[in-house]
Design an enzyme around this catalytic site. Structure first.
Site, PDB file in Angstrom:
ATOM      1  N   ALA A 103     -10.998   8.486   7.918  1.00 47.05           N
ATOM      2  CA  ALA A 103     -10.442   9.773   7.665  1.00 47.05           C
ATOM      3  C   ALA A 103      -9.383   9.681   6.643  1.00 47.05           C
ATOM      4  O   ALA A 103      -9.378  10.831   5.645  1.00 47.05           O
ATOM      5  CB  ALA A 103     -10.053  10.718   8.714  1.00 47.05           C
TER       6      ALA A 103
ATOM      7  N   SER B  54      -1.108   1.083  17.270  1.00 48.32           N
ATOM      8  CA  SER B  54      -1.046   1.040  15.819  1.00 48.32           C
ATOM      9  C   SER B  54      -1.206  -0.318  15.605  1.00 48.32           C
ATOM     10  O   SER B  54      -0.469  -1.202  16.089  1.00 48.32           O
ATOM     11  CB  SER B  54       0.154   1.686  15.369  1.00 48.32           C
ATOM     12  OG  SER B  54       0.387   1.233  13.923  1.00 48.32           O
TER      13      SER B  54
ATOM     14  N   ASP C 187      -6.296   2.184  -3.266  1.00 47.58           N
ATOM     15  CA  ASP C 187      -7.626   1.930  -2.545  1.00 47.58           C
ATOM     16  C   ASP C 187      -7.854   3.292  -1.620  1.00 47.58           C
ATOM     17  O   ASP C 187      -8.865   2.950  -0.810  1.00 47.58           O
ATOM     18  CB  ASP C 187      -7.488   0.666  -1.831  1.00 47.58           C
ATOM     19  CG  ASP C 187      -6.665   0.621  -0.550  1.00 47.58           C
ATOM     20  OD1 ASP C 187      -5.704   1.577  -0.410  1.00 47.58           O
ATOM     21  OD2 ASP C 187      -6.382  -0.599   0.262  1.00 47.58           O
TER      22      ASP C 187
ATOM     23  N   SER D  60       0.836  -1.118   0.123  1.00 55.00           N
ATOM     24  CA  SER D  60      -0.162   0.001   0.023  1.00 55.00           C
ATOM     25  C   SER D  60       0.773   1.257   0.112  1.00 55.00           C
ATOM     26  O   SER D  60       1.505   1.681  -0.941  1.00 55.00           O
ATOM     27  CB  SER D  60      -0.953  -0.127   1.446  1.00 55.00           C
ATOM     28  OG  SER D  60      -1.696   0.861   1.192  1.00 55.00           O
TER      29      SER D  60
HETATM   30  C1  16G Z   1      -4.301  -0.255   7.287  1.00 58.66           C
HETATM   31  C2  16G Z   1      -5.602  -0.313   7.205  1.00 58.66           C
HETATM   32  C3  16G Z   1      -6.211   1.055   7.086  1.00 58.66           C
HETATM   33  C4  16G Z   1      -5.941   1.659   8.415  1.00 58.66           C
HETATM   34  C5  16G Z   1      -4.548   1.805   8.617  1.00 58.66           C
HETATM   35  C6  16G Z   1      -4.419   2.220  10.208  1.00 58.66           C
HETATM   36  C7  16G Z   1      -6.762  -1.713   5.372  1.00 58.66           C
HETATM   37  C8  16G Z   1      -6.749  -2.194   4.213  1.00 58.66           C
HETATM   38  N1  16G Z   1      -5.867  -0.843   5.732  1.00 58.66           N
HETATM   39  O1  16G Z   1      -3.516   0.340   6.419  1.00 58.66           O
HETATM   40  O2  16G Z   1      -7.706   0.971   6.582  1.00 58.66           O
HETATM   41  O3  16G Z   1      -6.425   2.874   8.221  1.00 58.66           O
HETATM   42  O4  16G Z   1      -4.067   0.169   8.775  1.00 58.66           O
HETATM   43  O5  16G Z   1      -2.876   1.897  10.598  1.00 58.66           O
HETATM   44  O6  16G Z   1      -7.639  -2.219   6.292  1.00 58.66           O
HETATM   45  P1  16G Z   1      -2.358   1.996  12.074  1.00 58.66           P
HETATM   46  O7  16G Z   1      -3.150   0.944  12.739  1.00 58.66           O
HETATM   47  O8  16G Z   1      -1.014   1.994  11.912  1.00 58.66           O
HETATM   48  O9  16G Z   1      -2.990   3.387  12.502  1.00 58.66           O
HETATM   49 MG    MG Z   2      -3.706   1.228   0.185  1.00 56.35          MG
END
Ligand code: 16G
Ligand code: MG
Length: 552
Positions: A379, A508, A288, A69
């Site tokens: 967001a 996270s 995405d 991603s």
């Molecule tokens: C991943 C998630 C995204 C989320 C992010 C939060 C999917 C496909 N992707 O990239 O939606 O906002 O994690 O990251 O679900 P964090 O847990 O490090 O804040």
């Molecule tokens: Mg992505």
């Protein structure tokens, strides 16, 4: 009776071609596995094996996407796509983790264990696994490892080459619905989206303050590659001016560009012309996510993030639903990161119910299934709209209903066309862009009119490094912190000091840190609140390194 030979082959293959060389423990996280590409070969192979087992268990086509991603280029990752296009069911995540980490000598036992646990008796079924990859230089090699895993258990890999994550989700659903959702190839995907787009847009391409031109940041990734085909299909209906399209091996993927960069730095990406009041958008490395933005007359940057797209879509769908005269429930799902002003606007002005879900698409998607029309967005720009079977049936019946007025019948047809424009399987930057463009066109709005719906509360994100981020546990869609003890009380009393103050913390799911979010009536207050909460996390949750500094 399971075919013992096949997984014995898998085991031998694993040892010879994809031995596990790393000792570190990997976890199937919010969006699958993500780490340095060099540590992922055996994981990919094993995900190929797991996909075959999942496909046999579900008696359906399963998808495997090789991508990291918005992460930088040396990283890569993999996620599985379930039969209805959703993320891998949560109860299988521990299996994915187990498959990724087990030593080579135990791989065969683990395969057997899963077969037994789920009573998979159709081990000879030649199930199809659709495989996609992003533009990273490491992706072809890793996708081959997935395919080898699929072949080792006598599955049938179908390699779609370089595709966006949402395209792969779409292919899985097309195949599992026997093509009712669309044709399972890229041509089918573009045709479905652009036909719907052009049908709604008609021949009047420019309307009121809306101009049919958008500046597009492809993040030097698959989103840039794919928009070229979309542009051809769109013709003059929408002019997409593409930037950041240096695709494979340039080292520029997501570098100072793309949706994540723009959202987290709240700034213009590199490589785009900063023309004033021009509508711009950025997608991420697997296309995405999308965010919009513009620079005003004074050179100030304005961001239109996922909350804005969600409110725009919910308001429009509500109007369209009213025009059909059909009673259906429409709701919006947000996460704790949604700006408080957006939540107020949706519930008080639009009168659309709002529900909250934990971070990660799978949680939002799941929650949105509770509505006939479920709009969900993070967001950060990740989201879509999903429609129940009931909605589609009622709209179809509405197009032929004699007791409806002609206007109502037409509204039903238009609504059905709009559904074709939306990739319901998962958030899709390309489809979301076409949705935003459709709504702005219909309203005759420029980007500042869209922005005028409500005013964002100033907000601030911070990271705190702690010894073990799992000491932070949360509830109520991550809005309340359960442990460490007293942390929530401290957050409450800090937030209460500032007008419109709100803050929450969560570990996270993708980095080894704790995230802190704060918003308040002024930027200075939001910055202060974030730093104060960060300091409390540091003190109560075992912070390491230098403690966060409080701005004076
Ligand atoms: C991943 C998630 C995204 C989320 C992010 C939060 C999917 C496909 N992707 O990239 O939606 O906002 O994690 O990251 O679900 P964090 O847990 O490090 O804040
Ligand atoms: Mg992505």
């Amino acid at each position: 009776m399971a075919n013992n030979n096949s997984y014995r082959t898998a085991y031998a293959f694993a040892r010879e071609m994809y031995p596990k060389k790393t000792k570190s423990h990997l976890q199937y996280g919010t969006a699958g596995f993500r780490t340095k590409a060099t540590d992922l070969e055996h994981v990919m192979y094993r995900m190929g094996l797991l996909a075959v087992l999942r496909a046999r268990y579900k008696k359906s086509v399963i998808g495997v996407m090789v991508t990291a991603s918005h992460n930088p280029e040396p990283d890569n990752g993999v996620k599985l796509v379930d039969p209805h296009g959703e993320m891998l069911e949560q109860s299988w995540e521990p299996w994915a983790t187990k498959f990724a980490n087990v030593i080579d000598e135990k791989l065969e036992d683990t395969i057997n264990e899963l077969i037994k646990a789920f009573d998979i008796t159709n081990m000879n079924d030649r199930v199809e696994i659709v495989v996609g990859k992003d533009t990273r230089p490491s992706s072809p090699h890793l996708a081959k490892a997935v395919c080898d895993g699929v072949l080792a258990l006598s599955g049938k890999p179908i390699d779609y080459g370089i595709v966006t994550t949402p395209q792969l989700h779409y292919f899985v659903v097309c195949k599992n619905t026997n093509r009712a959702y669309g044709q399972p190839n890229e041509e089918g995907y573009y045709a479905k989206l652009t036909n719907a787009f052009k049908k709604i847009r008609g021949t009047e391409y420019t309307k009121g303050n809306y101009h049919n031109r958008v500046v597009y940041d492809g993040a030097n990734g698959v989103g840039a590659k794919k928009i070229k085909y979309l542009k051809e299909a769109l013709g003059d209906s929408l002019k997409v001016d593409m930037y950041n399209d240096e695709i494979i091996g340039s080292g520029k993927l997501n570098y100072m560009c793309g949706a994540d960069y723009v959202k987290s730095h709240q700034t213009f990406p590199n490589g785009l012309p900063k023309d004033k009041n021009v509508r711009c958008c950025s997608v991420d490395g697997d296309a995405d996510r999308i965010v919009y933005y513009y620079t005003d007359d004074d050179g100030l940057f304005h961001l239109m993030d996922g909350d804005r797209i969600a409110t725009l879509a919910a308001a429009y769908l509500k109007e369209l639903l009213q025009q059909t005269g059909i009673e259906l429930n429409l709701g919006l799902v947000q996460t704790a990161y949604a700006n408080g002003a957006s939540t107020d606007y949706i519930s008080s002005e639009l009168n659309v119910p709002v529900a909250f879900a934990s971070t990660g698409v799978k949680h939002l998607h799941h929650q949105a299934l509770n509505y006939d029309i479920g709009v969900y967005f993070e967001a950060n720009g990740h989201g879509t709209v999903i429609f129940s079977q009931n909605t589609k049936e009622k709209l179809r019946a509405g197009t032929r209903c004699n007791s409806f007025t002609e206007d109502q019948r037409q509204a039903c047809s238009k609504f059905l066309t709009l559904i074709d424009l939306i990739n319901e399987t998962v958030g899709d930057a390309i489809s979301d862009m076409l949705l935003v463009e459709t709504i702005l066109h219909e309203k005759g709005w420029d980007i500042s009119q869209w922005e005028a719906c409500y005013t964002d509360l100033p907000n601030r994100l911070m990271k705190v490094t702690v010894k073990d981020r799992n000491v932070i546990t949360t509830t109520d869609a991550e809005r309340i912190c359960l442990t460490p003890q007293d942390l929530q009380d401290e957050i409450d009393s800090l937030a209460a000091k500032y007008p419109k103050g709100r803050s929450f913390v969560r570990p996270s799911g993708t980095e080894d840190i704790v995230r802190v979010y704060a918003e308040a009536g002024t930027t200075a207050d939001a910055d202060k609140l974030a730093a104060e909460v960060a300091l409390k996390v540091f003190e109560l949750a075992g912070g390491i390194g230098a403690p966060p500094e409080i701005p004076q």
